[in-house]
Design a protein around this motif. Structure first.
Motif, short mmCIF file in Angstrom:
data_model
loop_
_atom_site.label_atom_id
_atom_site.label_comp_id
_atom_site.label_asym_id
_atom_site.label_seq_id
_atom_site.Cartn_x
_atom_site.Cartn_y
_atom_site.Cartn_z
N LEU A 1 27.86 -27.10 -31.01
CA LEU A 1 27.66 -25.65 -30.99
C LEU A 1 27.01 -25.23 -29.68
CD1 LEU A 1 26.30 -25.07 -34.62
CD2 LEU A 1 28.65 -24.74 -33.79
N GLU A 2 27.52 -24.14 -29.15
CA GLU A 2 26.99 -23.60 -27.89
C GLU A 2 26.93 -22.09 -28.02
OE1 GLU A 2 28.53 -23.61 -23.32
OE2 GLU A 2 28.44 -25.58 -24.29
N ASP A 3 25.79 -21.59 -28.52
CA ASP A 3 25.59 -20.17 -28.78
C ASP A 3 26.62 -19.64 -29.78
OD1 ASP A 3 23.57 -20.28 -26.89
OD2 ASP A 3 24.88 -19.66 -25.24
N GLU A 4 26.78 -20.36 -30.86
CA GLU A 4 27.78 -19.97 -31.86
C GLU A 4 27.36 -20.49 -33.24
OE1 GLU A 4 31.50 -22.17 -31.03
OE2 GLU A 4 30.24 -23.30 -29.64
N SER A 5 28.01 -19.93 -34.26
CA SER A 5 27.70 -20.33 -35.63
C SER A 5 28.91 -20.97 -36.28
CB SER A 5 27.23 -19.12 -36.44
OG SER A 5 28.23 -18.13 -36.49
N THR A 6 28.65 -21.69 -37.34
CA THR A 6 29.71 -22.31 -38.13
C THR A 6 29.23 -22.40 -39.56
OG1 THR A 6 31.21 -24.21 -38.23
CG2 THR A 6 28.89 -24.69 -37.85
N HIS A 7 30.13 -22.71 -40.47
CA HIS A 7 29.78 -22.92 -41.86
C HIS A 7 30.06 -24.37 -42.22
CE1 HIS A 7 30.11 -18.49 -41.89
NE2 HIS A 7 29.28 -18.55 -42.92
N VAL A 8 29.11 -25.00 -42.88
CA VAL A 8 29.30 -26.37 -43.33
C VAL A 8 29.10 -26.40 -44.84
CG1 VAL A 8 28.55 -27.34 -41.13
CG2 VAL A 8 26.87 -27.03 -42.95
N THR A 9 29.91 -27.19 -45.52
CA THR A 9 29.81 -27.31 -46.97
C THR A 9 29.36 -28.72 -47.32
OG1 THR A 9 31.54 -25.66 -47.30
CG2 THR A 9 31.04 -27.11 -49.15
N ILE A 10 28.25 -28.81 -48.04
CA ILE A 10 27.68 -30.09 -48.44
C ILE A 10 27.43 -30.04 -49.94
CG2 ILE A 10 25.79 -31.72 -48.07
CD1 ILE A 10 25.23 -30.20 -45.42
N ALA A 11 27.98 -31.00 -50.66
CA ALA A 11 27.78 -31.10 -52.11
C ALA A 11 28.10 -29.78 -52.81
CB ALA A 11 26.35 -31.55 -52.42
N GLY A 12 29.14 -29.12 -52.34
CA GLY A 12 29.58 -27.88 -52.96
C GLY A 12 28.81 -26.65 -52.55
N ARG A 13 27.83 -26.81 -51.65
CA ARG A 13 27.03 -25.67 -51.19
C ARG A 13 27.33 -25.40 -49.73
NH1 ARG A 13 20.43 -24.93 -51.67
NH2 ARG A 13 20.30 -22.98 -50.54
N THR A 14 27.54 -24.15 -49.37
CA THR A 14 27.89 -23.78 -48.00
C THR A 14 26.68 -23.21 -47.27
OG1 THR A 14 30.19 -23.36 -48.60
CG2 THR A 14 29.40 -22.37 -46.55
N VAL B 1 25.26 -22.19 -40.10
CA VAL B 1 24.48 -22.88 -39.08
C VAL B 1 24.74 -22.21 -37.73
CG1 VAL B 1 23.98 -25.09 -37.98
CG2 VAL B 1 24.74 -25.04 -40.36
N PHE B 2 23.66 -21.93 -37.00
CA PHE B 2 23.80 -21.39 -35.64
C PHE B 2 23.12 -22.36 -34.68
CE2 PHE B 2 22.51 -19.11 -31.87
CZ PHE B 2 23.62 -18.32 -31.58
N GLY B 3 23.80 -22.67 -33.56
CA GLY B 3 23.23 -23.60 -32.59
C GLY B 3 23.28 -23.05 -31.18
N SER B 4 22.19 -23.26 -30.43
CA SER B 4 22.12 -22.82 -29.04
C SER B 4 21.37 -23.86 -28.20
CB SER B 4 21.41 -21.48 -28.90
OG SER B 4 21.20 -21.16 -27.53
#
Length: 315
Positions: free
Chosen positions: A118-131, A134-137
């Motif tokens: 991630l470079e100044d952007e967000s994403t969605h991650v799903t773990i054990a059925g929960r979303t 996440v934002f990273g810079s």
């Protein structure tokens, strides 16, 4: 993929915990020398290397070999080959523009293998059925235009407006002001963004000596953001003569706030940042709704590297 670490207790499905493992500031340390337990997600908060493409490619290879199904990775001020604006200076010195471009492409393409760069952007991650959002810079305060992913104090507030609402896990290289930082590198603008976004977890590094964990609570007693930031600025001005009188004696950030009139929000309890070098792992409590758990995950020390910091999210 390797099986989970058998030392981690497997809970019944109804109360299964999501394990977040955090590290930062590896620089030249091989991953094999850092204690990194298995978890659902690995977060690497920058300074993967000393900046050359070959070093970053080696780090990427090491990360790919780890068993964590999801790995969130950002760059840092030392990861110069990941920052295109460093090409003009560095590529002219090392004649490695093609290698730098290939390195950046490899980090982007690693998403197919579970590494989310991630470079100044967000994403969605799903773990054990929960979303989770996440934002990273990779950004951090800098006093030189030659620093990778650097920004000035003048840009600190407007810059962090880029963090969107609804972020659950925030990953930055630089730390917020007051918390697990120091006077030179803590960012007021990033602290302001924390009050606005209120993520459940904020992982960062950059300030090696402030390794550790603390929490920021939000309640009705919290004063306004403008009042807090003004108090921080006034406290810094008062600190200068008093620190001169103390002949440079180091005072931890959370104690400086109390001694020199820092913000009310900065008085939350802080876990000691003086963990012994080489500590196998530091576990912090399950995340609590309405609080932000802050983690400075810098593993680098003059001696044996510190271990990863493990956080548990109750599913």
């Amino acid at each position: 993929m390797a099986p989970p670490d058998p030392t981690l207790t497997v809970l019944p499905a109804a109360i299964q915990e999501i394990i977040v493992v955090s590290i930062s500031d590896l620089h030249t340390i091989p991953l094999s020398e850092v204690h990194i337990p298995y978890g659902d997600i690995l977060i690497v908060a920058g300074d993967l290397s000393e900046g050359r493409p070959a070093q970053l490619m080696q780090r990427l290879s090491e990360l790919l070999a780890l068993p964590h199904a999801l790995k969130v990775v950002i760059g840092g001020n030392h990861d110069r080959a990941l920052d295109p604006k460093c090409d003009a200076r560095d590529a002219a010195i090392y004649n490695d523009l093609y290698e730098r471009q290939q390195c950046r492409a490899a980090f982007r393409e690693a998403r197919e293998s579970g590494i989310i760069y991630l470079e100044d952007e967000s994403t969605h991650v799903t773990i054990a059925g929960r979303t989770f959002k996440v934002f990273g810079s990779p950004k951090s305060l800098a006093r030189s235009t030659n620093t990778a992913f650097g920004y000035s104090e003048d840009d600190a507030f407007s810059l962090w407006d880029m963090i969107p609402a609804g972020v659950d896990i925030l990953v930055t290289h630089g730390p917020p002001a007051v918390y697990l930082s120091d006077d030179k590198n803590g960012c007021d603008g990033l602290l302001n963004a924390l009050w606005r976004v209120r993520p459940m977890l904020h992982v960062f590094g950059h300030v090696h000596a402030s390794y550790g964990t603390t929490k920021l609570s939000y309640d009705d007693m919290q004063v306004s953001e403008a009042q807090n930031l003004r108090r921080l600025s006034e406290a810094r001005n008062r600190r200068k003569p008093q620190e001169a009188e103390s002949q440079g004696r180091y005072i931890p950030p959370h104690l400086r706030c109390k001694m020199f009139g820092g913000s009310a929000a900065a008085t939350s309890h802080q876990v000691s940042s003086d963990f012994p070098a080489g500590a196998p792992v530091v576990e912090v409590p399950v995340l609590v709704q309405g609080q932000t758990r802050l983690i400075n995950a810098a593993v680098k020390t003059p001696g044996t590297p510190r271990g990863a910091i493990v956080t548990k999210i109750l599913h």
